[in-house]
Design a protein around this motif. Structure first.
Motif, mmCIF file in Angstrom:
data_model
loop_
_atom_site.group_PDB
_atom_site.id
_atom_site.type_symbol
_atom_site.label_atom_id
_atom_site.label_comp_id
_atom_site.label_asym_id
_atom_site.label_seq_id
_atom_site.Cartn_x
_atom_site.Cartn_y
_atom_site.Cartn_z
ATOM 1 N N CYS A 11 0.846 -1.192 0.000
ATOM 2 C CA CYS A 11 0.000 0.000 0.000
ATOM 3 C C CYS A 11 0.881 1.241 0.000
ATOM 4 O O CYS A 11 1.317 1.703 1.074
ATOM 5 C CB CYS A 11 -0.918 -0.010 1.226
ATOM 6 S SG CYS A 11 -1.953 1.466 1.406
ATOM 7 N N ILE A 13 1.704 5.114 0.110
ATOM 8 C CA ILE A 13 1.010 6.040 1.001
ATOM 9 C C ILE A 13 -0.150 6.759 0.306
ATOM 10 O O ILE A 13 -1.137 7.122 0.944
ATOM 11 C CB ILE A 13 2.003 7.047 1.624
ATOM 12 C CG1 ILE A 13 1.421 7.638 2.911
ATOM 13 C CG2 ILE A 13 2.425 8.100 0.615
ATOM 14 C CD1 ILE A 13 2.439 8.288 3.800
ATOM 15 N N GLN A 15 -2.298 5.449 -1.456
ATOM 16 C CA GLN A 15 -3.464 4.566 -1.425
ATOM 17 C C GLN A 15 -3.977 4.305 -0.014
ATOM 18 O O GLN A 15 -4.987 3.629 0.162
ATOM 19 C CB GLN A 15 -3.112 3.233 -2.097
ATOM 20 C CG GLN A 15 -2.754 3.368 -3.568
ATOM 21 C CD GLN A 15 -2.315 2.053 -4.189
ATOM 22 O OE1 GLN A 15 -2.545 0.970 -3.631
ATOM 23 N NE2 GLN A 15 -1.662 2.122 -5.339
ATOM 24 N N TRP A 16 -3.286 4.819 0.985
ATOM 25 C CA TRP A 16 -3.713 4.625 2.368
ATOM 26 C C TRP A 16 -4.989 5.412 2.619
ATOM 27 O O TRP A 16 -5.034 6.610 2.364
ATOM 28 C CB TRP A 16 -2.596 5.072 3.304
ATOM 29 C CG TRP A 16 -2.836 4.777 4.768
ATOM 30 C CD1 TRP A 16 -3.564 3.761 5.300
ATOM 31 C CD2 TRP A 16 -2.309 5.527 5.866
ATOM 32 N NE1 TRP A 16 -3.530 3.814 6.675
ATOM 33 C CE2 TRP A 16 -2.765 4.891 7.049
ATOM 34 C CE3 TRP A 16 -1.497 6.661 5.975
ATOM 35 C CZ2 TRP A 16 -2.444 5.365 8.323
ATOM 36 C CZ3 TRP A 16 -1.164 7.130 7.224
ATOM 37 C CH2 TRP A 16 -1.632 6.490 8.389
ATOM 38 N N GLN A 17 -6.003 4.753 3.102
ATOM 39 C CA GLN A 17 -7.291 5.394 3.318
ATOM 40 C C GLN A 17 -7.255 6.236 4.588
ATOM 41 O O GLN A 17 -7.106 5.716 5.693
ATOM 42 C CB GLN A 17 -8.390 4.334 3.414
ATOM 43 C CG GLN A 17 -8.601 3.532 2.141
ATOM 44 C CD GLN A 17 -9.015 4.413 0.972
ATOM 45 O OE1 GLN A 17 -9.982 5.171 1.055
ATOM 46 N NE2 GLN A 17 -8.280 4.316 -0.130
ATOM 47 N N ARG A 157 -5.757 3.720 12.761
ATOM 48 C CA ARG A 157 -5.267 3.061 11.550
ATOM 49 C C ARG A 157 -3.784 3.398 11.425
ATOM 50 O O ARG A 157 -3.362 4.529 11.706
ATOM 51 C CB ARG A 157 -6.054 3.497 10.314
ATOM 52 C CG ARG A 157 -6.017 4.977 10.006
ATOM 53 C CD ARG A 157 -7.009 5.363 8.923
ATOM 54 N NE ARG A 157 -8.392 5.288 9.404
ATOM 55 C CZ ARG A 157 -9.446 5.610 8.664
ATOM 56 N NH1 ARG A 157 -9.295 5.996 7.400
ATOM 57 N NH2 ARG A 157 -10.669 5.536 9.163
ATOM 58 N N TRP A 159 0.064 2.919 9.286
ATOM 59 C CA TRP A 159 0.753 2.650 8.015
ATOM 60 C C TRP A 159 2.233 2.407 8.297
ATOM 61 O O TRP A 159 2.885 3.196 8.988
ATOM 62 C CB TRP A 159 0.593 3.836 7.073
ATOM 63 C CG TRP A 159 1.227 3.670 5.722
ATOM 64 C CD1 TRP A 159 0.735 2.971 4.650
ATOM 65 C CD2 TRP A 159 2.461 4.253 5.283
ATOM 66 N NE1 TRP A 159 1.587 3.074 3.580
ATOM 67 C CE2 TRP A 159 2.649 3.855 3.940
ATOM 68 C CE3 TRP A 159 3.409 5.062 5.892
ATOM 69 C CZ2 TRP A 159 3.755 4.246 3.189
ATOM 70 C CZ3 TRP A 159 4.531 5.449 5.159
ATOM 71 C CH2 TRP A 159 4.691 5.043 3.820
ATOM 72 N N GLN A 217 -5.933 -2.297 12.228
ATOM 73 C CA GLN A 217 -6.050 -1.647 10.922
ATOM 74 C C GLN A 217 -4.646 -1.241 10.470
ATOM 75 O O GLN A 217 -4.183 -0.136 10.755
ATOM 76 C CB GLN A 217 -6.948 -0.413 11.012
ATOM 77 C CG GLN A 217 -8.379 -0.694 11.425
ATOM 78 C CD GLN A 217 -9.193 0.577 11.467
ATOM 79 O OE1 GLN A 217 -9.658 1.084 10.439
ATOM 80 N NE2 GLN A 217 -9.373 1.133 12.657
ATOM 81 N N SER A 219 -1.776 -1.066 7.335
ATOM 82 C CA SER A 219 -1.395 -1.102 5.923
ATOM 83 C C SER A 219 0.123 -0.964 5.849
ATOM 84 O O SER A 219 0.765 -0.484 6.791
ATOM 85 C CB SER A 219 -2.060 0.044 5.153
ATOM 86 O OG SER A 219 -3.469 -0.011 5.267
ATOM 87 N N ASP A 221 3.627 -0.315 3.001
ATOM 88 C CA ASP A 221 4.374 -0.239 1.747
ATOM 89 C C ASP A 221 5.486 -1.271 1.860
ATOM 90 O O ASP A 221 6.382 -1.146 2.705
ATOM 91 C CB ASP A 221 4.946 1.173 1.571
ATOM 92 C CG ASP A 221 5.638 1.369 0.232
ATOM 93 O OD1 ASP A 221 6.177 0.400 -0.319
ATOM 94 O OD2 ASP A 221 5.651 2.521 -0.258
#
Length: 262
Positions: A11, A13, A15-17, A157, A159, A217, A219, A221
């Motif tokens: 994912c 960054i 595309q991170w929701q 969430r 990342w 949650q 995600s 990269d």
């Protein structure tokens, strides 16, 4: 309980929701003005690059961050200390994480193989960033960051940014022991290498630490900084015997902020 794994789909960054009121950015090594081993978007002032070049690079970064008025840079020391972004320090604080609930004040960390970790409350009310090298990760920098936030872990969430990957991060037995003594399941993040060494999956170790305090949650990269010289600085790559830079390299930035006037 099923075995934990790191995310299987990468994912970036972009595309991170995230909530509309929150922005995040991950730099690569291109787009700046630094020369030589620092070419080109080096954002670290502590690596002996030209101050004027780093200052220009930081200005270019801020211009790509709409709604961010100020970035809180840290003097990272591979520890667990946290800086609260609502304060304006007179000097760069010694810390490896920062948290902010104030619009326009961005949390930022620098890496060149270590793992950058960004946090966002589901409602966009709070953000944080942490620098997770293996030492800081083992000491609990992610747990400390979450404990310093007002948002419950279950409402965050997270990342995980690009870092040295599990096919390149060779460590000694003492590193593996440090993690497995804390959690025997951490053995899943280490694979045998040569000469008694281990290949460590630092993103999986981070997933384990996050799950342990209730964050699910997540995600990531999945790109490896060591193996991707065209896009990323890598300290370990710069330290290889055949490297012309003799351990000298730049730093990427990972930043997250609540947008001002959103």
């Amino acid at each position: 309980m099923p075995r934990l794994t790191r995310p299987t789909t990468s994912c970036p960054i972009e595309q991170w929701q995230l909530p509309d009121t929150v922005g995040a950015i991950q730099t690569e090594r291109t787009g700046g003005v630094s020369k030589g081993a620092y070419q080109s978007l080096n954002l670290g002032l502590h690596v002996q690059d030209e101050v004027a070049a780093v200052t220009e690079n930081r200005q270019r970064l801020l211009q790509q961050m709409p709604g961010c008025k100020h970035l809180h840079w840290l003097n990272q020391v591979h520890g667990t200390a946290l800086f609260h972004g609502h304060r304006a320090p007179r000097c760069v604080p010694d810390a490896d994480a920062s948290v902010s609930q104030m619009a326009g004040h961005g949390c930022v960390i620098m890496t060149a193989d270590c793992l950058p970790v960004l946090f966002c409350a589901n409602d966009g009310s709070e953000v944080a960033a942490a620098h997770a090298g293996w030492r800081g990760l083992a000491l609990g920098v992610l747990e400390q960051t979450i404990a310093s936030m007002k948002t419950p872990a279950s409402a965050l969430r997270v990342w995980l940014g690009p870092c040295i990957g599990p096919l390149a991060f060779e460590v000694g037995d003492e590193v593996r022991t440090t993690f497995t003594e804390h959690d025997p399941n951490a053995a899943d993040a280490f694979a045998h290498s040569s000469d008694g060494k281990w290949l460590a999956d630092i993103q999986l170790l981070a997933v384990m630490r996050l799950a342990g305090v209730g964050v699910h949650q997540i995600s990531a990269d999945l790109r490896c900084t060591y193996q991707n010289a065209a896009h990323f600085f890598s300290y370990r790559r710069a330290c290889q015997p055949n490297s012309l830079s003799q351990g000298v390299t730049g730093r990427m930035a990972s930043a997250i902020w609540i947008k001002a006037n959103a």
